[in-house]
Scaffold this active site. Structure first.
Site, PDB file in Angstrom:
ATOM      1  CG  ASP A 172      -2.209   0.810   0.930  1.00  0.00           C
ATOM      2  OD1 ASP A 172      -3.264   0.527   1.505  1.00  0.00           O
ATOM      3  OD2 ASP A 172      -2.122   1.763   0.119  1.00  0.00           O
TER       4      ASP A 172
HETATM    5  C1  GLC Z   1      -4.338   4.315  -0.204  1.00  0.00           C
HETATM    6  C2  GLC Z   1      -5.226   3.144   0.112  1.00  0.00           C
HETATM    7  C3  GLC Z   1      -5.275   2.110  -0.981  1.00  0.00           C
HETATM    8  C4  GLC Z   1      -5.120   2.800  -2.321  1.00  0.00           C
HETATM    9  C5  GLC Z   1      -3.712   3.333  -2.380  1.00  0.00           C
HETATM   10  C6  GLC Z   1      -3.447   4.078  -3.692  1.00  0.00           C
HETATM   11  O1  GLC Z   1      -3.670   4.742   0.944  1.00  0.00           O
HETATM   12  O2  GLC Z   1      -5.022   2.455   1.335  1.00  0.00           O
HETATM   13  O3  GLC Z   1      -6.521   1.423  -0.861  1.00  0.00           O
HETATM   14  O4  GLC Z   1      -5.353   1.881  -3.379  1.00  0.00           O
HETATM   15  O5  GLC Z   1      -3.418   4.175  -1.282  1.00  0.00           O
HETATM   16  O6  GLC Z   1      -4.198   5.259  -3.715  1.00  0.00           O
END
Ligand code: GLC
Length: 731
Positions: free
Chosen positions: A260
């Site tokens: 993430d």
């Molecule tokens: C965010 C979220 C994730 C998302 C990623 C890209 O913090 O936790 O679900 O896909 O970053 O935006």
């Protein structure tokens, strides 16, 4: 030679040409410049130091990025272009929790397919969706992005979304890679506070939280995303047991795992890794292939390999999975010239799907005196009140980056369009926002309502009050919206409340103040026409709750598939605190799993939703009372539509394993189906339950299908009364 072997040979051939720097480049996902290509980004791509770009949605800029990668870098490896297309790209569908309330895999698949078509038009080839975190805590803002509390519903709807995004061939035009996220347990963050600690026993992980992710693998999901959270003391992004032992070895998952956003570098913040180098090492050992935005791999992997803490074999395996994904997506073949756009945004047939899904996601919670549907011919004037009646931005909900508020069709617009000049429409937003405490307009709103035949009130949460990092400790209507309802309750005019929200709210102080409640979540671009057609009976509500609505926030976590406990709550065991006799002896109240100040039941149960019709479940018939592990349980139920409207009912099948190797829930959803039944008609609906559906992970963490006695219920919600019993026997 089969394609996979051929791909491996081609991919391996490419891999063998790559330098260490180029291999590290494939592991890097960097943030785009949003509409242009900086010299720094262009240079990094030319040098092969970028495998993916996130958050670039300008079509020409994406073409430029791919052109640089394909024609100016040494090996011409194309880029993965990632974006959070969570519930639509331009055409916005209901938030996933709302979509879940439709219990309609087919429609959800169509919506995801449209989202992929629109996103791929600008060059996006990877979405970070579906989010299939089991969510049993409405304080958590990200429940909005989930399919709710139940493992089967999350599994089935997650698979539908994956099919919609990926189609039958990832390389086909308009297909994009899906991403099962967030692996795992994120929805169980303590106190519903985002990113907070998660402690889940392995048995519960396997029997509840893992199930939607295993289903995603069965649906050939192209990628996984590691969760932010600490899981039982080990953050997911560095959790070898979770990512390597379970996902890679036990489940044999060969797809790309992406971290993430900076979740690898956060391993130091967690206090899990001493420094960024140690974090990179943990993540490599957890087989996290691609690093989203942080750059610990770029900075430390060469040294880690040199020092023998990581290996070339590990690096090659990570790069190979990324190259395989690009190959599967057909990116090496795709022409970079200006091929014609796949589709136009907001095409009429796509807006119609958006309206259908918004309509099927609406849940009718209450309809006292059958105030709904409204009879247009009987109305002379309608009061439309509330800050969410005419707000094309808020109705789209959370996780909308590319939707356009000006494309939204609002409830007020749709009501005016439908009523035309026959009915006088008086509108007062009453509050500037859902959080406003300004009561100056309440008296005027009540006056407007008093002079109308009906008051349609649109309240709830603005989009910003749910979604990532937007959690709440109290779950009532924000601001002074309740004050408006209290005032409206003092007048004669019938009040129909439409709630737009990103989570289950606590409605205990509302249900006695209004006549009808239609829960519409955040319904997206077409929420207005969808809701207006329901209010006027052009369409019939069919939504069913995908998450439990508590009476009080203090009951959370509260979900239907709870365990029986050794002292289950019963009506006789519940004595409200206010009714306890003075100096009642310590054990005089009965001892059961209840609170003193709140009844143990939910306000509205999982699977609940009214229609303008009503259905009688008449007969539940089993083909046989006993099955072996080699037989299926054939179930027939006869359902009659007793109402005046042709309507859809979501028929739900629940079971309980009466005594098992580990305690099992008092009810588990094991099948469901949306069925259309004409007014007055009777329909026989058949289900076939395989023994595997009765299985669970036992004390030894092995999946087992255990002989024993089972209860079975069929009905229109998790309080289904029509029940029977069957046995699974050895043999
Ligand atoms: C965010 C979220 C994730 C998302 C990623 C890209 O913090 O936790 O679900 O896909 O970053 O935006």
């Amino acid at each position: 030679m089969d394609k996979f072997l051929q791909e491996n040979r081609w991919v391996n051939g490419l891999l063998n040409k790559m330098t260490m720097a180029e291999k590290l480049g494939q592991l890097a996902q960097v943030s785009g410049n949003e509409g242009y290509v900086s010299a720094e980004l262009a240079d990094a791509i030319i040098q092969g130091r970028v495998g993916s770009v996130i958050n670039e949605v300008d079509a020409d800029t994406v073409k430029q990025l791919q052109f640089i990668a394909r024609s100016k870098s040494r090996l011409g490896i194309p880029l993965l272009i990632g974006r959070d297309v969570i519930h639509g790209f331009k055409t916005i569908f209901p938030i996933p929790l709302g979509q879940a309330a439709s219990w309609s895999p087919h429609l959800i698949e169509q919506a995801a397919h449209i989202s992929a078509l629109e996103a791929s038009r600008v060059g996006i080839n990877w979405t970070f969706s579906p989010m299939i975190d089991i969510s049993r805590d409405p304080r958590w803002g990200r429940i909005a992005e989930s399919f709710g509390e139940d493992p089967l519903l999350n599994a089935k709807l997650g698979q539908a979304m994956i099919r919609g995004y990926q189609g039958h061939d990832l390389a086909s035009k308009g297909a994009i890679a899906a991403c099962a996220k967030h692996f795992v347990g994120y929805g169980a963050a303590e106190s519903g506070r985002d990113y907070n600690t998660v402690n889940i026993a392995e048995n519960e992980l396997r029997n509840v939280y893992f199930r939607p992710f295993q289903a995603a693998i069965d649906a050939n999901v192209a990628t996984f995303m590691a969760a932010f959270n600490d899981l039982n003391g080990v953050p997911a992004s560095g959790n070898q047991w979770l990512m390597h032992d379970v996902l890679r070895q036990e489940w044999q998952y060969q797809g790309v795992v992406v971290s993430d956003w900076e979740s690898i570098s956060q391993l130091t913040t967690h206090g899990f890794s001493a420094d960024a180098s140690a974090a990179a090492c943990e993540a490599v050992n957890a087989t996290i292939d691609m690093e989203m935005v942080s750059h610990t791999y770029q900075d430390y992997l060469p040294q880690l390999i040199q020092q023998g803490q990581c290996s070339h074999h590990q690096l090659d395996a990570m790069v190979r999975r990324i190259l395989q994904l690009k190959y599967d997506l057909g990116l090496f073949e795709q022409a970079d010239n200006g091929d014609e756009p796949l589709i136009e945004f907001y095409q009429a047939e796509h807006l119609d799907i958006a309206k259908q899904l918004a309509q099927q996601s609406c849940v009718l919670l209450q309809n006292h005196g059958q105030v709904l549907p409204l009879a247009k011919q009987a109305l002379k004037s309608v009061a439309v009140l509330g800050p969410l009646a005419d707000d094309g931005y808020e109705q789209m909900g959370t996780w909308v980056f590319d939707g356009e508020a000006e494309q939204s069709q609002t409830c007020l617009q749709a009501i005016k369009n439908y009523c035309g000049n026959d009915i006088k429409i008086e509108f007062n937003p009453v509050f500037n926002t859902s959080r406003s405490y300004d009561t100056a307009q309440i008296a005027a709103a009540c006056k407007t309502a008093e002079q109308a035949d009906v008051a349609l009130v649109f309240l709830g949460e603005e989009a910003i009050l749910s979604g990532e990092a937007h959690c709440r400790t109290s779950l009532g209507l924000p601001g002074n919206q309740q004050v408006l309802l209290d005032a409206l309750a003092t007048i004669e005019t019938p009040v129909v409340l439409v709630i737009m929200a990103g989570r289950p709210l606590v409605l205990t102080s509302i249900v006695d103040k209004v006549d009808a409640i239609l829960y519409s979540w955040h319904g997206g671009t077409m929420a207005g026409p969808a809701i207006a057609e329901l209010l006027f009976g052009i369409a019939i509500p069919s939504g069913k709750l995908p998450a439990t609505f508590p009476r009080h926030v203090g009951q959370i976590p509260l979900y239907y598939a709870q365990k029986h406990t050794g002292k289950p709550a019963t009506e006789s065991s519940f004595v409200h605190m206010d009714d306890i006799p003075i100096r009642a002896p310590q054990t005089s109240l009965g001892m059961a799993a209840t609170h003193l100040d709140c009844h143990f039941s939910p306000l509205f149960s999982f699977g609940f939703g009214l229609s303008y019709s009503h259905f009688r479940y008449q007969q539940l018939i089993l083909e046989r009372e006993q099955i072996t592990r080699q037989q299926t349980l054939k179930v027939s139920v006869i359902v009659q539509n007793l109402g005046d409207y042709d309507a859809c009912e979501v028929i739900q099948v629940y079971m309980r394993d009466k005594a098992a190797n580990v305690t099992r829930p008092v009810k588990e959803l094991i099948d469901f189906r949306r069925v259309y039944i004409a007014s007055g008609a009777t329909q026989t609906v058949d289900f076939e339950i395989a023994p595997q559906q009765l299985g669970f992970y036992g004390r030894d963490m092995q999946f087992m299908v255990e002989a024993g006695e089972f209860d079975l219920w069929v009905g229109g919600d998790s309080n289904a009364a029509l029940s029977t019993r069957f046995y699974l026997i050895e043999g």
